[in-house]
Design a protein around this motif. Structure first.
Motif, PDB file in Angstrom:
ATOM      1  N   LEU A 176       0.959  -0.977  -0.240  1.00 57.17           N
ATOM      2  CA  LEU A 176       0.139   0.016   0.202  1.00 57.17           C
ATOM      3  C   LEU A 176       0.698   1.484   0.059  1.00 57.17           C
ATOM      4  N   HIS A 177       0.794   2.095  -1.076  1.00 54.16           N
ATOM      5  CA  HIS A 177       1.043   3.320  -1.248  1.00 54.16           C
ATOM      6  C   HIS A 177       0.514   4.477  -0.495  1.00 54.16           C
ATOM      7  N   VAL A 178       1.062   5.637   0.139  1.00 54.42           N
ATOM      8  CA  VAL A 178       0.058   6.018   0.714  1.00 54.42           C
ATOM      9  C   VAL A 178       1.483   7.859   0.598  1.00 54.42           C
ATOM     10  N   GLY A 179       0.390   8.915   0.099  1.00 57.03           N
ATOM     11  CA  GLY A 179       1.376   9.926   0.519  1.00 57.03           C
ATOM     12  C   GLY A 179       0.039  11.617   0.423  1.00 57.03           C
ATOM     13  N   CYS A 180       0.649  12.623  -0.150  1.00 52.25           N
ATOM     14  CA  CYS A 180       0.131  13.760   0.550  1.00 52.25           C
ATOM     15  C   CYS A 180      -0.016  14.449  -1.561  1.00 52.25           C
ATOM     16  N   ALA A 181      -0.460  15.357  -0.858  1.00 48.27           N
ATOM     17  CA  ALA A 181      -0.793  16.481  -2.613  1.00 48.27           C
ATOM     18  C   ALA A 181       0.853  17.084  -3.041  1.00 48.27           C
ATOM     19  N   MET A 182       0.908  17.532  -1.555  1.00 49.34           N
ATOM     20  CA  MET A 182       2.592  18.297  -2.194  1.00 49.34           C
ATOM     21  C   MET A 182       3.435  17.659  -0.831  1.00 49.34           C
ATOM     22  N   TRP A 183       5.051  17.901  -1.395  1.00 52.46           N
ATOM     23  CA  TRP A 183       6.168  16.989  -0.263  1.00 52.46           C
ATOM     24  C   TRP A 183       6.909  18.034   0.997  1.00 52.46           C
ATOM     25  N   ARG A 221      -0.747   7.794   9.660  1.00 59.48           N
ATOM     26  CA  ARG A 221      -2.008   6.667  10.201  1.00 59.48           C
ATOM     27  C   ARG A 221      -3.049   6.092   9.484  1.00 59.48           C
ATOM     28  N   PHE A 222      -3.100   6.151   8.332  1.00 58.10           N
ATOM     29  CA  PHE A 222      -4.360   5.799   7.568  1.00 58.10           C
ATOM     30  C   PHE A 222      -3.134   4.421   7.249  1.00 58.10           C
ATOM     31  N   HIS A 223      -2.409   4.544   6.971  1.00 59.66           N
ATOM     32  CA  HIS A 223      -1.575   3.000   6.303  1.00 59.66           C
ATOM     33  C   HIS A 223      -1.071   2.365   7.731  1.00 59.66           C
ATOM     34  N   ALA A 224      -1.359   2.497   8.649  1.00 63.82           N
ATOM     35  CA  ALA A 224      -1.250   1.980   9.755  1.00 63.82           C
ATOM     36  C   ALA A 224      -2.223   1.086  10.535  1.00 63.82           C
ATOM     37  N   GLU A 225      -3.499   2.339  10.038  1.00 58.27           N
ATOM     38  CA  GLU A 225      -4.785   1.439  10.273  1.00 58.27           C
ATOM     39  C   GLU A 225      -4.787   0.178   9.374  1.00 58.27           C
ATOM     40  N   VAL A 226      -4.538   0.715   8.675  1.00 57.30           N
ATOM     41  CA  VAL A 226      -4.291  -0.770   7.458  1.00 57.30           C
ATOM     42  C   VAL A 226      -3.837  -1.907   7.935  1.00 57.30           C
ATOM     43  N   ARG A 227      -2.574  -1.812   8.040  1.00 55.26           N
ATOM     44  CA  ARG A 227      -1.763  -2.604   8.616  1.00 55.26           C
ATOM     45  C   ARG A 227      -2.092  -3.363   9.425  1.00 55.26           C
ATOM     46  N   ALA A 228      -2.879  -2.709  10.835  1.00 55.87           N
ATOM     47  CA  ALA A 228      -3.224  -3.439  11.947  1.00 55.87           C
ATOM     48  C   ALA A 228      -4.536  -4.825  11.747  1.00 55.87           C
ATOM     49  N   ARG A 229      -5.329  -4.308  10.372  1.00 61.34           N
ATOM     50  CA  ARG A 229      -5.826  -5.438   9.262  1.00 61.34           C
ATOM     51  C   ARG A 229      -5.234  -6.597   8.556  1.00 61.34           C
ATOM     52  N   LEU A 230      -4.207  -6.013   8.759  1.00 60.24           N
ATOM     53  CA  LEU A 230      -2.675  -7.023   7.620  1.00 60.24           C
ATOM     54  C   LEU A 230      -1.809  -6.951   8.172  1.00 60.24           C
ATOM     55  N   PRO A 231      -1.517  -7.520   8.802  1.00 60.36           N
ATOM     56  CA  PRO A 231      -0.250  -7.319   9.917  1.00 60.36           C
ATOM     57  C   PRO A 231       0.972  -7.709   8.535  1.00 60.36           C
ATOM     58  N   GLU A 232       0.864  -8.385   7.971  1.00 61.45           N
ATOM     59  CA  GLU A 232       1.779  -8.700   6.608  1.00 61.45           C
ATOM     60  C   GLU A 232       2.157  -7.510   5.767  1.00 61.45           C
ATOM     61  N   LEU A 233       1.116  -6.787   5.923  1.00 63.15           N
ATOM     62  CA  LEU A 233       1.849  -5.293   4.516  1.00 63.15           C
ATOM     63  C   LEU A 233       3.174  -4.871   5.502  1.00 63.15           C
ATOM     64  N   GLU A 234       3.468  -4.723   4.538  1.00 65.48           N
ATOM     65  CA  GLU A 234       5.146  -4.227   4.767  1.00 65.48           C
ATOM     66  C   GLU A 234       5.120  -2.876   5.389  1.00 65.48           C
ATOM     67  N   PRO A 235       5.243  -2.266   6.347  1.00 69.58           N
ATOM     68  CA  PRO A 235       6.623  -0.710   7.289  1.00 69.58           C
ATOM     69  C   PRO A 235       6.025  -0.278   6.162  1.00 69.58           C
ATOM     70  N   LEU A 236       5.502   1.656   6.461  1.00 70.90           N
ATOM     71  CA  LEU A 236       6.481   2.363   6.087  1.00 70.90           C
ATOM     72  C   LEU A 236       8.011   2.571   6.715  1.00 70.90           C
ATOM     73  N   PRO A 237       8.104   4.049   5.744  1.00 72.55           N
ATOM     74  CA  PRO A 237       9.781   3.510   6.798  1.00 72.55           C
ATOM     75  C   PRO A 237      10.021   4.862   7.912  1.00 72.55           C
TER      76      PRO A 237
END
Length: 277
Positions: free
Chosen positions: A3-10, A250-266
């Motif tokens: 799962l990739h996550v991001g924002c509208a700017m960096w 936080r969105f990534h973390a909430e998905v990963r709480a459902r799928l622990p095998e999901l690769e964590p963010l850096p």
């Protein structure tokens, strides 16, 4: 499964406290998130050297959703755009595999009667594309929606979802929310993925908890996509985007709480200067 996550700017003052030079902002952002919307390219094509610097600050797995320039999508409306498109694609070449998709964001006036122009244009793009439409007919007319899906399916393009339903739940509570109301499209939430690489742009509110409450349906959808073997990319927006970076994590973390095998963010790179104590 990723799962990739991001924002509208960096780069945003609220994230980096003014500590970082522009030349380092993308590198630090990429230690927090794994994707970014390339909104600036809508207004001007950057120099090739600038794009080379973007590539140097990110790893090959980082994703840019690169928005095509306004003259191509809004002024020429995808017709007779070979020259500007070629110039733009040449400038973007240094990104290489970091280009997740060519983002074709169309004006709200671009309707079903122009799908022929879209079909011809998409065949000219060298790799994966993602199309965002805003004309009401594509959301209200089943036949128009199916026609669009057919055009996208011919080239394996994705239909970008821009979910603003949370933004428009209740009256705006700030100047930033009022501005977002005046600029963002008010369309129904759409959760159908056409390809292996669905793209979601989710827009929340100033209140972080209202934003989190509004994305709850997406947790089920994104988790389902991942279990199907898809690789979704989700971008989190707020009216002033000050909180969008931590919310994306936080969105990534909430998905990963459902799928622990999901690769964590850096692990994020620190932005504050080091001290002796």
């Amino acid at each position: 499964m990723r799962l990739h996550v991001g924002c509208a700017m960096w780069r945003h003052a609220a994230w980096q406290e003014g500590q970082l030079p522009a030349s380092a902002a993308l590198r630090v952002y990429a230690s927090n998130c794994t994707a970014v919307e390339g909104n600036t390219t809508f207004y001007a094509t950057p120099s090739r050297s600038t794009v080379t610097s973007w590539a140097a600050q990110t790893g090959p797995d980082f994703r840019f959703l690169v928005k095509l320039p306004k003259p191509i999508t809004h002024e020429r409306r995808l017709i007779d755009a070979e020259g500007p498109l070629r110039e733009f694609l040449t400038a973007m070449e240094p990104l290489g595999p970091r280009v997740h998709a060519w983002w074709v964001q169309l004006p709200a006036s671009f309707g079903p009667n122009e799908l022929g122009a879209l079909a011809g244009f998409l065949r000219e793009l060298p790799s994966r594309s993602a199309v965002e439409v805003r004309h009401p007919a594509f959301f209200e007319n089943e036949r128009a929606a199916r026609q669009l899906e057919y055009v996208l399916g011919q080239v394996g393009a994705e239909w970008v979802t821009f979910d603003t339903t949370t933004l428009f739940e209740g009256l705006p509570q700030s100047a930033a929310e009022q501005e977002a109301w005046s600029k963002k499209p008010r369309v129904p939430r759409r959760t159908l993925a056409l390809t292996e690489f669905p793209v979601v742009r989710y827009h929340g509110r100033d209140d972080a908890e209202r934003t989190v409450a509004g994305w709850q349906p997406w947790l089920d959808t994104v988790t389902g996509w991942l279990r199907e073997g898809r690789s979704p990319t989700v971008f989190i927006h707020t009216p002033d985007n000050a909180s969008s970076l931590p919310l994306a994590r936080r969105f990534h973390a909430e998905v990963r709480a459902r799928l622990p095998e999901l690769e964590p963010l850096p692990e994020p790179e620190p932005t504050e200067p080091m001290t002796l104590f």
